[in-house]
Write a protein that holds these residues in place. Structure first.
Motif, PDB file in Angstrom:
ATOM      1  N   GLN A 121       0.842  -1.177   0.000  1.00  0.00           N
ATOM      2  CA  GLN A 121       0.000   0.000   0.000  1.00  0.00           C
ATOM      3  C   GLN A 121       0.885   1.237   0.000  1.00  0.00           C
ATOM      4  O   GLN A 121       1.531   1.549   1.000  1.00  0.00           O
ATOM      5  CB  GLN A 121      -0.904  -0.025   1.244  1.00  0.00           C
ATOM      6  N   TYR A 170      -2.913   6.134  -7.136  1.00  0.00           N
ATOM      7  CA  TYR A 170      -2.836   5.241  -5.987  1.00  0.00           C
ATOM      8  C   TYR A 170      -3.747   5.820  -4.908  1.00  0.00           C
ATOM      9  O   TYR A 170      -3.548   6.943  -4.462  1.00  0.00           O
ATOM     10  CB  TYR A 170      -1.401   5.123  -5.475  1.00  0.00           C
ATOM     11  N   TYR A 218     -12.252   0.841 -12.347  1.00  0.00           N
ATOM     12  CA  TYR A 218     -11.718   0.577 -11.012  1.00  0.00           C
ATOM     13  C   TYR A 218     -12.597  -0.441 -10.296  1.00  0.00           C
ATOM     14  O   TYR A 218     -13.786  -0.603 -10.593  1.00  0.00           O
ATOM     15  CB  TYR A 218     -11.710   1.861 -10.173  1.00  0.00           C
ATOM     16  N   GLN A 252     -13.467  -1.503  -6.153  1.00  0.00           N
ATOM     17  CA  GLN A 252     -13.267  -1.241  -4.730  1.00  0.00           C
ATOM     18  C   GLN A 252     -13.857  -2.400  -3.956  1.00  0.00           C
ATOM     19  O   GLN A 252     -15.082  -2.511  -3.809  1.00  0.00           O
ATOM     20  CB  GLN A 252     -13.916   0.069  -4.290  1.00  0.00           C
ATOM     21  N   GLN A 312     -11.244  -1.926   1.192  1.00  0.00           N
ATOM     22  CA  GLN A 312      -9.990  -1.689   0.488  1.00  0.00           C
ATOM     23  C   GLN A 312     -10.075  -0.426  -0.358  1.00  0.00           C
ATOM     24  O   GLN A 312     -11.129   0.167  -0.529  1.00  0.00           O
ATOM     25  CB  GLN A 312      -9.644  -2.893  -0.394  1.00  0.00           C
ATOM     26  N   SER A 313      -8.922  -0.004  -0.861  1.00  0.00           N
ATOM     27  CA  SER A 313      -8.893   1.206  -1.674  1.00  0.00           C
ATOM     28  C   SER A 313      -9.332   0.897  -3.097  1.00  0.00           C
ATOM     29  O   SER A 313      -9.490  -0.256  -3.500  1.00  0.00           O
ATOM     30  CB  SER A 313      -7.499   1.802  -1.675  1.00  0.00           C
ATOM     31  N   THR A 362      -8.881   0.242  -6.800  1.00  0.00           N
ATOM     32  CA  THR A 362      -7.812  -0.413  -7.552  1.00  0.00           C
ATOM     33  C   THR A 362      -8.121  -0.325  -9.036  1.00  0.00           C
ATOM     34  O   THR A 362      -9.216  -0.718  -9.469  1.00  0.00           O
ATOM     35  CB  THR A 362      -7.676  -1.883  -7.142  1.00  0.00           C
ATOM     36  N   GLU A 367      -3.990  -3.829 -15.664  1.00  0.00           N
ATOM     37  CA  GLU A 367      -3.024  -3.744 -14.574  1.00  0.00           C
ATOM     38  C   GLU A 367      -2.677  -5.149 -14.089  1.00  0.00           C
ATOM     39  O   GLU A 367      -3.400  -6.123 -14.368  1.00  0.00           O
ATOM     40  CB  GLU A 367      -3.602  -2.920 -13.425  1.00  0.00           C
TER      41      GLU A 367
END
Lengths: 110, 116
Positions: free
Chosen positions: A2, A99, B35, B37, B41-42, B44, B58
């Motif tokens: 992270q 990010y 993306y 999510q 979590q963030s 991605t 990715e």
């Protein structure tokens, strides 16, 4: 791994007070930083950004501070309002790659 | 700012099936981003979709699992194929708001997918 971290999953603040949301990053190559706000059942909304060549950017009640030596980013909301209750994501940019942090849920108590 | 219409907003799907998510933008954009999510979590990045070429995926994401179409400059679809419960996530599309010039990307409202 992270690269952008928001270590506080939640934050509660009284209406009218200052809200401070924090974000840490590991990659010194990041050249742009952003904050997004997300309400339930909606996509993230762009809030404010800052270039790595600056240390402060202000837009109304929202101010973003960047401390490059500490690799730390913060968002200040003054005064906080109940409508600010949402999840806030910080994001760092290198090239075209974003990010994101995991988000901090802000609750502003009336 | 660009306005994105994303559909469906949510769906509950059986494992082994596929779901196609659509994003329509009110202006022409060169790149669209998809993306994911996952809970807790963030966001991605799954892939970047350019009109007229194959999407760029990715690490950890493959075309067979997440095929993407980009038939024109205002539309894209992401398909989640052969779904399993691990695919339960919020999926978002995004475009760069070039008129602002400050990396202010605009996101769709998201698709909340639950796989049972």
């Amino acid at each position: 791994d992270q690269q952008v971290k928001q270590n506080s999953p939640s934050l509660s603040v009284q209406e009218g007070r200052i809200s401070i949301l924090n974000c840490d990053y590991t990659n010194s190559m990041f050249d742009y930083f952003l904050w997004y706000k997300k309400y339930p059942a909606e996509g993230p909304t762009f809030l404010i950004s800052i270039s790595s060549i600056k240390d402060k950017n202000e837009d109304g009640r929202f101010t973003v501070f960047l401390n490059k030596s500490a690799k730390h980013l913060s968002l200040h909301i003054v005064p906080s309002q109940p409508g600010d209750s949402a999840v806030y994501f910080c994001a760092a940019v290198f090239g075209n790659q974003f990010y994101f942090g995991t988000g901090t849920s802000l609750t502003v108590i009336p | 700012s660009a306005v994105i219409s994303q559909k469906p907003s949510r769906d509950i799907c059986q494992r082994g099936t596929s779901l196609t998510i659509q994003c329509q933008v009110d202006s022409q954009v060169t790149m669209m981003f998809w993306y994911r999510q996952q809970p807790g979590q963030s966001l991605t990045l799954i892939a970047t979709a350019n009109q007229g070429s194959e999407a760029t995926y990715e690490s950890g994401f493959v075309i067979d699992k997440f095929p993407i179409s980009r038939p024109n400059l205002t539309f894209s679809t992401l398909t989640v194929s052969n779904m399993s419960p691990e695919d339960s996530s919020i999926y978002l599309c995004s475009v760069e708001d070039t008129g602002r010039g400050d990396y202010g990307y605009t996101f769709g409202s998201g698709t909340r997918l639950t796989v049972v």
